[in-house]
Design a protein around this motif. Structure first.
Motif, PDB file in Angstrom:
ATOM      1  N   LYS A 120      -3.873  36.723  15.035  1.00 24.19           N
ATOM      2  CA  LYS A 120      -4.994  35.887  14.600  1.00 24.19           C
ATOM      3  C   LYS A 120      -5.121  34.647  15.483  1.00 24.19           C
ATOM      4  CE  LYS A 120      -5.019  37.354   9.769  1.00 24.19           C
ATOM      5  NZ  LYS A 120      -4.932  36.944   8.338  1.00 24.19           N
ATOM      6  N   ILE A 121      -3.980  34.091  15.885  1.00 25.59           N
ATOM      7  CA  ILE A 121      -3.989  32.922  16.776  1.00 25.59           C
ATOM      8  C   ILE A 121      -4.610  33.294  18.122  1.00 25.59           C
ATOM      9  CG2 ILE A 121      -2.544  31.262  18.025  1.00 25.59           C
ATOM     10  CD1 ILE A 121      -0.535  31.474  15.691  1.00 25.59           C
ATOM     11  N   LEU A 122      -4.248  34.465  18.622  1.00 26.64           N
ATOM     12  CA  LEU A 122      -4.779  34.931  19.900  1.00 26.64           C
ATOM     13  C   LEU A 122      -6.294  35.116  19.849  1.00 26.64           C
ATOM     14  CD1 LEU A 122      -2.011  37.524  20.789  1.00 26.64           C
ATOM     15  CD2 LEU A 122      -2.461  35.400  22.021  1.00 26.64           C
ATOM     16  N   ASN A 123      -6.797  35.585  18.733  1.00 26.51           N
ATOM     17  CA  ASN A 123      -8.249  35.749  18.583  1.00 26.51           C
ATOM     18  C   ASN A 123      -8.963  34.410  18.634  1.00 26.51           C
ATOM     19  OD1 ASN A 123      -8.164  38.554  18.354  1.00 26.51           O
ATOM     20  ND2 ASN A 123      -7.884  38.513  16.132  1.00 26.51           N
ATOM     21  N   THR A 131      -6.373  39.537  29.374  1.00 23.83           N
ATOM     22  CA  THR A 131      -5.346  38.495  29.218  1.00 23.83           C
ATOM     23  C   THR A 131      -4.553  38.621  27.923  1.00 23.83           C
ATOM     24  OG1 THR A 131      -6.923  36.966  28.167  1.00 23.83           O
ATOM     25  CG2 THR A 131      -6.715  36.858  30.568  1.00 23.83           C
ATOM     26  N   LEU A 132      -5.000  39.476  27.006  1.00 26.97           N
ATOM     27  CA  LEU A 132      -4.409  39.545  25.668  1.00 26.97           C
ATOM     28  C   LEU A 132      -2.904  39.803  25.695  1.00 26.97           C
ATOM     29  CD1 LEU A 132      -4.732  39.572  22.599  1.00 26.97           C
ATOM     30  CD2 LEU A 132      -5.290  42.013  22.744  1.00 26.97           C
ATOM     31  N   LEU A 133      -2.472  40.839  26.408  1.00 28.66           N
ATOM     32  CA  LEU A 133      -1.053  41.206  26.415  1.00 28.66           C
ATOM     33  C   LEU A 133      -0.201  40.112  27.061  1.00 28.66           C
ATOM     34  CD1 LEU A 133       1.091  43.299  25.747  1.00 28.66           C
ATOM     35  CD2 LEU A 133       0.659  44.370  27.983  1.00 28.66           C
ATOM     36  N   LYS A 136      -0.020  37.086  24.744  1.00 26.46           N
ATOM     37  CA  LYS A 136       0.827  37.372  23.587  1.00 26.46           C
ATOM     38  C   LYS A 136       2.307  37.273  23.941  1.00 26.46           C
ATOM     39  CE  LYS A 136       1.438  40.709  19.834  1.00 26.46           C
ATOM     40  NZ  LYS A 136       0.930  41.948  19.206  1.00 26.46           N
ATOM     41  N   LYS A 137       2.698  37.841  25.072  1.00 25.59           N
ATOM     42  CA  LYS A 137       4.104  37.791  25.492  1.00 25.59           C
ATOM     43  C   LYS A 137       4.563  36.351  25.737  1.00 25.59           C
ATOM     44  CE  LYS A 137       4.423  42.388  27.652  1.00 25.59           C
ATOM     45  NZ  LYS A 137       4.636  43.098  28.934  1.00 25.59           N
ATOM     46  N   TYR A 138       3.724  35.575  26.431  1.00 27.69           N
ATOM     47  CA  TYR A 138       4.075  34.189  26.748  1.00 27.69           C
ATOM     48  C   TYR A 138       4.158  33.363  25.471  1.00 27.69           C
ATOM     49  CZ  TYR A 138       4.082  29.742  29.287  1.00 27.69           C
ATOM     50  OH  TYR A 138       4.425  28.515  29.777  1.00 27.69           O
ATOM     51  N   LEU A 139       3.116  33.482  24.635  1.00 27.15           N
ATOM     52  CA  LEU A 139       3.056  32.676  23.419  1.00 27.15           C
ATOM     53  C   LEU A 139       4.170  33.042  22.448  1.00 27.15           C
ATOM     54  CD1 LEU A 139       1.617  30.576  21.714  1.00 27.15           C
ATOM     55  CD2 LEU A 139       0.101  32.374  20.852  1.00 27.15           C
ATOM     56  N   GLY A 193       7.401  38.493  35.050  1.00 26.17           N
ATOM     57  CA  GLY A 193       6.068  37.906  35.116  1.00 26.17           C
ATOM     58  C   GLY A 193       5.921  36.705  34.217  1.00 26.17           C
ATOM     59  N   VAL A 194       4.810  36.671  33.475  1.00 30.52           N
ATOM     60  CA  VAL A 194       4.497  35.509  32.639  1.00 30.52           C
ATOM     61  C   VAL A 194       5.529  35.329  31.525  1.00 30.52           C
ATOM     62  CG1 VAL A 194       3.008  36.722  30.998  1.00 30.52           C
ATOM     63  CG2 VAL A 194       2.556  34.329  31.523  1.00 30.52           C
TER      64      VAL A 194
END
Length: 448
Positions: A120-123, A131-133, A136-139, A193-194
């Motif tokens: 929900k935060i990502l949305n 950029t979604l994946l 999500k991994k970074y956050l 990566g990120v």
């Protein structure tokens, strides 16, 4: 206060005193600049605009963690300083213990809430399919590491509150240094990566936190926290929040403003978002230097005002203003002439470089106005004018900035979005000048 400090504040030639005070604070800000740029710099070497965009989108969330912990860290720090001055050492320990415990609980809540509601935060952040994946991994890594991140920030504030500025700086150097060393290892060596950048950030903060804990365990602190000193007193909480919330409010609004700005930028494509993210990181270089300069002269301004030495006060402000304008002029020329090459330092993607150089040139017009308002804002604080200083800060971070990005984006699309920053700084500088002039002309004493 020892005789050397009295001489510096009271009788050392103004120019020498200013330079003596601002060099350490600017160096501290430069460390913060490196910390701020590290992830973007190394992720940019992958030449992947989607991963750079992911780091950009996550920046406001990271700033929000600092803002939340800042409510208790900065509020408690101010309270601790007063208690130490009153020789109330036990109460100082109780305040630091309570504040740190609240930050710990807050960090646990953030970790749990962030993990369960990350989608929900990502949305809300405006992530795209590309950029979604990565985001999500970074956050997720940052959210899971929020406890050491928030505790590390809080304890560094406590260190400064009892005069251990060098200890706080060493901790910052440990965290930043490890982040710089581990970023390429995790990003390139372990091919993370990120995600590797986020892991490096968490490890850096964790190691800095361990350093602070070891300092406390050696018994060198006057206000060392401990479990036995945690006392839930309403008076303590009230004093902490009374100071901490206003001081963190501008940071909270900045996080909201930047999150909204990046969310709107994502509507113009991931390359535009990545470009804006890089340009915003670059523009923090002069901003942080101005903050360091202004914070450096704060004790000199406050001491001169308290001593009714208005001539010294005015000379300090005039010389600092000249320095600020000179520094701003240097960065304006640098970024206008070499905007393209500055962006290339971070990423070589042609489209990101094209967007980024345009954004940076527009952002550059904010630099002189930012220099002026930072100086006047801190001077107002030093003169005891907390409300005008808070108003200026809130104008820049939210009151003017948030409506500007919404309105300008509506009428002029991406160009309007990036013009919002210099316009906000221009208006905020006029407000700061008006407040400061009103106070300046009422200074009651004058001496040669």
């Amino acid at each position: 206060m020892d005789l050397k400090k009295i001489h510096l504040l009271e009788s050392m030639p103004v120019k020498r005193a200013v330079l003596t005070l601002i060099v350490p604070t600017i160096l501290s800000m430069i460390v913060q600049i490196f910390y701020n740029l590290t992830d973007t710099f190394f992720i940019g070497k992958l030449n992947d605009p989607y991963q750079v965009a992911a780091v950009t989108l996550t920046l406001p969330i990271f700033m929000m963690l600092m803002s939340i912990s800042g409510i208790f860290a900065q509020g408690a720090s101010s309270f601790i300083s007063r208690l130490l001055g009153e020789k109330e050492y036990l109460k100082a320990k109780e305040v630091s213990s309570l504040a740190l415990f609240i930050v710990l609980i807050t960090g646990i809540i953030v970790s749990i809430f962030g993990t369960f509601y990350i989608d929900k935060i990502l949305n809300l952040m405006g992530t795209s399919q590309n950029t979604l994946l990565f985001t999500k991994k970074y956050l997720l890594t940052i959210v899971l590491g929020s406890i050491p991140i928030m505790l590390n920030f809080s304890i560094s504030q406590f260190m400064r509150s009892e005069g251990s500025a060098k200890t706080a700086l060493v901790g910052m150097l440990i965290g930043t240094g490890l982040n710089i060393l581990l970023d390429p290892l995790f990003i390139f060596g372990f091919h993370q990566g990120v995600t590797g950048a986020a892991i490096a950030t968490v490890i850096g903060n964790s190691c800095a936190l361990l350093y602070y804990i070891s300092y406390y365990l050696k018994g060198k602190s006057l206000a060392s926290p401990s479990i036995k000193h945690i006392k839930f007193k309403f008076y303590y909480v009230k004093e902490i929040v009374k100071i901490g919330f206003p001081s963190s409010l501008s940071q909270i609004m900045m996080s909201i403003g930047q999150s909204l700005s990046f969310s709107l930028a994502s509507g113009y494509g991931d390359h535009a978002l990545a470009a804006m993210g890089v340009a915003q990181r670059v523009i923090t270089i002069p901003i942080f230097i101005f903050i360091g300069l202004a914070a450096g002269i704060q004790p000199l301004v406050g001491y001169s005002y308290g001593a009714k030495n208005i001539r010294r006060l005015k000379d300090t402000i005039k010389f600092s203003l000249v320095l600020s304008v000179a520094i701003s002029g240097f960065f304006v020329l640098l970024f206008i002439l070499f905007s393209k090459y500055t962006i290339i330092l971070f990423i070589k993607d042609p489209l990101v470089v094209k967007y980024g150089s345009e954004v940076l040139r527009i952002f550059t017009f904010a630099i002189p106005f930012a220099a002026i308002q930072m100086l006047f804002m801190i001077c107002l604080q030093a003169l005891g004018k907390a409300l005008p200083s808070l108003i200026i800060s809130l104008c820049r971070q939210g009151i003017i900035f948030i409506p500007s990005i919404i309105i300008l984006n509506h009428f002029w699309a991406f160009n309007g979005l990036i013009v919002a920053l210099p316009l906000t700084d221009f208006i905020s500088s006029i407000i700061s000048l008006a407040f400061f002039y009103k106070v300046y002309k009422r200074l009651p004493y004058e001496n040669a």
